[in-house]
Write a protein that holds these residues in place. Structure first.
Motif, PDB file in Angstrom:
ATOM      1  N   GLY A 191     -16.165   1.824  -6.610  1.00 21.74           N
ATOM      2  CA  GLY A 191     -16.968   2.427  -5.547  1.00 21.74           C
ATOM      3  C   GLY A 191     -16.253   2.772  -4.258  1.00 21.74           C
ATOM      4  N   ASP A 192     -14.960   2.420  -4.129  1.00 19.19           N
ATOM      5  CA  ASP A 192     -14.260   2.669  -2.860  1.00 19.19           C
ATOM      6  C   ASP A 192     -12.804   3.011  -3.167  1.00 19.19           C
ATOM      7  OD1 ASP A 192     -13.761   2.903  -0.188  1.00 19.19           O
ATOM      8  OD2 ASP A 192     -13.872   0.756   0.259  1.00 19.19           O
ATOM      9  N   CYS A 193     -12.593   4.223  -3.698  1.00 23.69           N
ATOM     10  CA  CYS A 193     -11.339   4.561  -4.378  1.00 23.69           C
ATOM     11  C   CYS A 193     -10.351   5.300  -3.494  1.00 23.69           C
ATOM     12  CB  CYS A 193     -11.645   5.376  -5.638  1.00 23.69           C
ATOM     13  SG  CYS A 193     -12.987   4.690  -6.636  1.00 23.69           S
ATOM     14  N   TRP A 194     -10.112   4.800  -2.295  1.00 27.94           N
ATOM     15  CA  TRP A 194      -9.182   5.498  -1.417  1.00 27.94           C
ATOM     16  C   TRP A 194      -7.862   4.741  -1.325  1.00 27.94           C
ATOM     17  CZ3 TRP A 194      -7.706   5.409   4.092  1.00 27.94           C
ATOM     18  CH2 TRP A 194      -7.908   4.166   4.708  1.00 27.94           C
ATOM     19  N   PHE A 225      -5.454   0.150  -3.119  1.00 28.72           N
ATOM     20  CA  PHE A 225      -4.538  -0.024  -4.245  1.00 28.72           C
ATOM     21  C   PHE A 225      -3.225  -0.589  -3.721  1.00 28.72           C
ATOM     22  CE2 PHE A 225      -7.093   3.842  -4.894  1.00 28.72           C
ATOM     23  CZ  PHE A 225      -7.881   3.410  -5.944  1.00 28.72           C
ATOM     24  N   LEU A 226      -2.749  -1.644  -4.370  1.00 31.27           N
ATOM     25  CA  LEU A 226      -1.453  -2.226  -4.036  1.00 31.27           C
ATOM     26  C   LEU A 226      -0.506  -1.972  -5.202  1.00 31.27           C
ATOM     27  CD1 LEU A 226      -2.556  -5.697  -2.588  1.00 31.27           C
ATOM     28  CD2 LEU A 226      -2.038  -3.599  -1.320  1.00 31.27           C
ATOM     29  N   PHE A 227       0.660  -1.406  -4.891  1.00 26.97           N
ATOM     30  CA  PHE A 227       1.636  -1.054  -5.922  1.00 26.97           C
ATOM     31  C   PHE A 227       2.864  -1.954  -5.828  1.00 26.97           C
ATOM     32  CE2 PHE A 227      -0.782   2.829  -5.189  1.00 26.97           C
ATOM     33  CZ  PHE A 227      -1.053   3.258  -6.482  1.00 26.97           C
ATOM     34  N   ARG A 228       3.404  -2.275  -7.002  1.00 28.43           N
ATOM     35  CA  ARG A 228       4.717  -2.910  -7.067  1.00 28.43           C
ATOM     36  C   ARG A 228       5.708  -1.856  -7.564  1.00 28.43           C
ATOM     37  NH1 ARG A 228       5.664  -7.378 -11.501  1.00 28.43           N
ATOM     38  NH2 ARG A 228       5.982  -5.471 -12.707  1.00 28.43           N
ATOM     39  N   TYR A 229       6.942  -1.900  -7.048  1.00 32.92           N
ATOM     40  CA  TYR A 229       7.927  -0.868  -7.345  1.00 32.92           C
ATOM     41  C   TYR A 229       9.165  -1.471  -8.015  1.00 32.92           C
ATOM     42  CZ  TYR A 229       5.033   2.074  -4.382  1.00 32.92           C
ATOM     43  OH  TYR A 229       3.965   2.771  -3.864  1.00 32.92           O
ATOM     44  N   VAL A 265       0.840  -1.186   0.000  1.00 31.96           N
ATOM     45  CA  VAL A 265       0.000   0.000   0.000  1.00 31.96           C
ATOM     46  C   VAL A 265       0.881   1.244   0.000  1.00 31.96           C
ATOM     47  CG1 VAL A 265      -1.734   1.294   1.313  1.00 31.96           C
ATOM     48  CG2 VAL A 265      -1.864  -1.186   1.201  1.00 31.96           C
ATOM     49  N   HIS A 266       0.458   2.250  -0.717  1.00 29.70           N
ATOM     50  CA  HIS A 266       1.143   3.548  -0.721  1.00 29.70           C
ATOM     51  C   HIS A 266       1.084   4.166   0.673  1.00 29.70           C
ATOM     52  CE1 HIS A 266       1.310   7.968  -1.481  1.00 29.70           C
ATOM     53  NE2 HIS A 266       2.160   7.624  -2.425  1.00 29.70           N
ATOM     54  N   ASP A 267       2.118   4.893   1.035  1.00 27.88           N
ATOM     55  CA  ASP A 267       2.170   5.574   2.339  1.00 27.88           C
ATOM     56  C   ASP A 267       0.912   6.423   2.522  1.00 27.88           C
ATOM     57  OD1 ASP A 267       2.661   7.106   4.565  1.00 27.88           O
ATOM     58  OD2 ASP A 267       4.638   7.803   3.929  1.00 27.88           O
ATOM     59  N   ILE A 268       0.131   6.085   3.540  1.00 29.12           N
ATOM     60  CA  ILE A 268      -1.189   6.680   3.702  1.00 29.12           C
ATOM     61  C   ILE A 268      -1.137   8.175   4.006  1.00 29.12           C
ATOM     62  CG2 ILE A 268      -1.415   6.275   6.186  1.00 29.12           C
ATOM     63  CD1 ILE A 268      -4.305   5.342   5.599  1.00 29.12           C
ATOM     64  N   LEU A 269      -0.023   8.665   4.522  1.00 31.24           N
ATOM     65  CA  LEU A 269       0.071  10.082   4.882  1.00 31.24           C
ATOM     66  C   LEU A 269       0.519  10.966   3.718  1.00 31.24           C
ATOM     67  CD1 LEU A 269       1.624   9.902   8.462  1.00 31.24           C
ATOM     68  CD2 LEU A 269      -0.694  10.558   7.837  1.00 31.24           C
ATOM     69  N   ARG A 270       0.909  10.356   2.610  1.00 36.18           N
ATOM     70  CA  ARG A 270       1.399  11.137   1.479  1.00 36.18           C
ATOM     71  C   ARG A 270       0.409  11.059   0.320  1.00 36.18           C
ATOM     72  NH1 ARG A 270       5.764   7.970  -0.226  1.00 36.18           N
ATOM     73  NH2 ARG A 270       6.019   9.461  -1.926  1.00 36.18           N
ATOM     74  N   ILE A 326      -9.458  11.633   3.727  1.00 32.67           N
ATOM     75  CA  ILE A 326      -8.240  12.240   4.266  1.00 32.67           C
ATOM     76  C   ILE A 326      -8.226  12.162   5.786  1.00 32.67           C
ATOM     77  CG2 ILE A 326      -6.921  14.383   4.428  1.00 32.67           C
ATOM     78  CD1 ILE A 326      -7.681  14.994   1.576  1.00 32.67           C
ATOM     79  N   ARG A 327      -9.405  12.277   6.396  1.00 29.18           N
ATOM     80  CA  ARG A 327      -9.458  12.086   7.862  1.00 29.18           C
ATOM     81  C   ARG A 327      -9.012  10.670   8.221  1.00 29.18           C
ATOM     82  NH1 ARG A 327     -13.147  13.048  12.161  1.00 29.18           N
ATOM     83  NH2 ARG A 327     -12.219  12.098  14.006  1.00 29.18           N
ATOM     84  N   ALA A 328      -9.449   9.681   7.438  1.00 30.76           N
ATOM     85  CA  ALA A 328      -9.043   8.301   7.700  1.00 30.76           C
ATOM     86  C   ALA A 328      -7.533   8.140   7.552  1.00 30.76           C
ATOM     87  CB  ALA A 328      -9.771   7.350   6.761  1.00 30.76           C
ATOM     88  N   SER A 329      -6.950   8.884   6.612  1.00 27.66           N
ATOM     89  CA  SER A 329      -5.511   8.799   6.404  1.00 27.66           C
ATOM     90  C   SER A 329      -4.736   9.381   7.584  1.00 27.66           C
ATOM     91  CB  SER A 329      -5.122   9.540   5.120  1.00 27.66           C
ATOM     92  OG  SER A 329      -5.737   8.956   3.985  1.00 27.66           O
ATOM     93  N   PHE A 330      -5.280  10.417   8.204  1.00 25.42           N
ATOM     94  CA  PHE A 330      -4.594  11.092   9.302  1.00 25.42           C
ATOM     95  C   PHE A 330      -5.140  10.708  10.682  1.00 25.42           C
ATOM     96  CE2 PHE A 330      -3.211  13.690   5.816  1.00 25.42           C
ATOM     97  CZ  PHE A 330      -1.995  14.221   6.210  1.00 25.42           C
ATOM     98  N   ARG A 331      -5.938   9.674  10.734  1.00 20.43           N
ATOM     99  CA  ARG A 331      -6.544   9.318  12.017  1.00 20.43           C
ATOM    100  C   ARG A 331      -5.494   8.855  13.019  1.00 20.43           C
ATOM    101  NH1 ARG A 331      -9.389   3.700   9.980  1.00 20.43           N
ATOM    102  NH2 ARG A 331      -7.456   2.626   9.474  1.00 20.43           N
ATOM    103  N   LYS A 332      -5.832   9.044  14.274  1.00 21.07           N
ATOM    104  CA  LYS A 332      -5.047   8.422  15.332  1.00 21.07           C
ATOM    105  C   LYS A 332      -5.479   6.966  15.413  1.00 21.07           C
ATOM    106  CE  LYS A 332      -4.590  12.710  17.974  1.00 21.07           C
ATOM    107  NZ  LYS A 332      -4.861  13.397  19.261  1.00 21.07           N
ATOM    108  N   ASP A 333      -4.899   6.232  16.324  1.00 20.72           N
ATOM    109  CA  ASP A 333      -5.245   4.823  16.427  1.00 20.72           C
ATOM    110  C   ASP A 333      -6.738   4.647  16.666  1.00 20.72           C
ATOM    111  OD1 ASP A 333      -2.637   4.096  16.081  1.00 20.72           O
ATOM    112  OD2 ASP A 333      -2.200   3.959  18.222  1.00 20.72           O
ATOM    113  N   THR A 334      -7.337   3.739  15.881  1.00 15.69           N
ATOM    114  CA  THR A 334      -8.751   3.426  16.061  1.00 15.69           C
ATOM    115  C   THR A 334      -8.952   2.686  17.378  1.00 15.69           C
ATOM    116  OG1 THR A 334      -8.964   3.202  13.681  1.00 15.69           O
ATOM    117  CG2 THR A 334     -10.734   2.261  15.007  1.00 15.69           C
ATOM    118  N   GLU A 335     -10.085   2.917  17.993  1.00 17.27           N
ATOM    119  CA  GLU A 335     -10.443   2.189  19.210  1.00 17.27           C
ATOM    120  C   GLU A 335     -10.331   0.682  18.934  1.00 17.27           C
ATOM    121  OE1 GLU A 335     -11.385   0.763  22.635  1.00 17.27           O
ATOM    122  OE2 GLU A 335     -11.229   2.936  22.372  1.00 17.27           O
TER     123      GLU A 335
END
Length: 405
Positions: free
Chosen positions: A248-251, A255-259, A137-142, A351-360
């Motif tokens: 329908g769920d494009c966040w 997406f999984l990337f190969r480098y 997965v791509h770095d969620i914060l970038r 974007i909130r999900a990307s920057f969230r703190k730890d989920t309960e």
């Protein structure tokens, strides 16, 4: 994972692989990270066996629907499970046959599926585990840079092209697709989804207090009022002529990337299709671009849309259909403008999900039936509040300037 679950997994795998004449099967359950499976359970299995006298090794991912309960029925998750099973067991093979008929490359931006199970309210998909092949997965914060964006848009373009070509050449077959993809606007899931978007818009509006940008806050407040009606129209395809089977769920995390050796992405695989529904291809495209970009990448929006459409057109021509008949360029441009506002609304959640703190840790998706939203996934507040705001503000400023909201 308990012994009962392991036993069931072994039974499913035996059923599928023994049909392919793989014998003397042996199983191991490696300890991969399977966090994040809020709507389904993820189980990794390494198995080996003998096929035609040759030893075969497989690394698989077993995607198992949550145990069916009244709460899951209320949420309509069974619909999502059935949707994804149908996509792998029926839609993908139909597209593969179409590619063979036209002597062109099949849709390849999806994990290999070894088999599916749908019985006694069990919904199981056996997929190739792509972790050992270097996909991640791509770095969620970038935000995604242009290389990542272009790879995903080309993948979506090919998926949409197969849909349009089938609809053009074999309309009766196309109309049978998506039997589980209709009626989401009538479910409790829809109500909870809309509530979540409205709360996330409120969350962003609060960030604009004392930041001297009241015009953007007002735009967001107006968008909040329209979210329910615009979402309903999107899901029922009101006045939508050019509809296909959407992802329908494009966040980011779908997406999984190969480098390559230079750490540049050279391949992408699209995962998690349980939110699949019928709709405009640009509902996916606008969602992906706005969810995964920053202001910097959005400055290349015209270039990105043209790349998407050119890829779509080439694949349609390979498949023997006329792009101008199936989905004209003008219709593509108009559709982006139409669906961009909904993508802006969803972007506040993504974007909130990307920057969230730890989920309960005790969070259970079925709790949303009682709470009326999915905000429990997001935890409290955000990490790096200023970076979060800079990211979301850049996207919103761009969209306001373009007149999308």
């Amino acid at each position: 994972m308990g012994d009962r679950v392991k036993q069931k997994v072994v039974e499913w795998l035996k059923d599928i692989f023994e049909k392919e004449s793989v014998e003397n099967l042996e199983f191991e359950f490696p300890d991969y990270d399977n966090s994040g499976g809020y709507a389904a359970d993820i189980i990794f299995v390494d198995l080996s066996g003998i096929q035609n006298g040759i030893k075969k090794n497989y690394s698989v991912l077993v995607k198992k629907g949550k145990e069916v309960s009244q709460a899951l029925d209320t949420l309509g998750l069974k619909r999502g499970y059935a949707c994804e099973v149908e996509l792998y067991s029926k839609t993908i093979p139909i597209f593969r046959e179409l590619a063979e008929e036209k002597h062109c490359e099949p849709f390849k931006n999806i994990p290999e599926c070894y088999g599916t199970v749908e019985r006694d309210e069990e919904f199981i998909i056996i997929l190739q585990n792509l972790k050992p092949k270097g996909f991640r997965v791509h770095d969620i914060l970038r935000p995604h840079d242009l290389d990542h964006l272009k790879l995903v848009l080309e993948a979506y373009a090919n998926w949409h092209a197969f849909n349009f070509a089938l609809r053009d050449q074999k309309p009766a077959i196309f109309e049978k697709l998506g039997r589980n993809m209709r009626g989401i606007e009538k479910t409790e899931l829809f109500r909870i989804y809309v509530n979540t978007l409205q709360k996330e818009i409120d969350f962003v509006v609060d960030f604009y207090k004392d930041r001297k940008k009241p015009h953007i806050a007002e735009k967001l407040k107006n968008l909040r009022k329209k979210v329910k009606n615009e979402s309903r129209k999107c899901f029922v395809n009101e006045d939508e002529k050019y509809y296909i089977v959407r992802h329908g769920d494009c966040w980011n995390n779908n997406f999984l990337f190969r480098y390559n050796e230079n750490e540049r992405p050279d391949q992408v695989v699209v995962i998690d299709w349980q939110m699949g529904l019928l709709g405009s291809p640009l509902a996916d495209v606008s969602q992906f671009i706005l969810y995964c970009s920053s202001r910097k990448e959005l400055e290349h929006l015209d270039e990105l849309l043209k790349l998407y459409y050119d890829s779509l057109s080439r694949k349609l021509q390979e498949l023997g259909s006329d792009p101008e008949k199936c989905f004209p360029w003008k219709a593509c441009q108009e559709a982006f403008n139409r669906y961009a506002p909904l993508a802006v609304a969803g972007m506040t959640l993504s974007i909130r999900a990307s920057f969230r703190k730890d989920t309960e840790p005790s969070y259970n998706i079925t709790d949303s039936v009682e709470t009326g939203d999915f905000c429990g996934i997001l935890g409290e507040g955000v990490r790096d509040p200023e970076e979060y705001f800079d990211r979301i503000d850049g996207v919103l400023e761009f969209c306001v300037n373009k007149g999308y909201i």
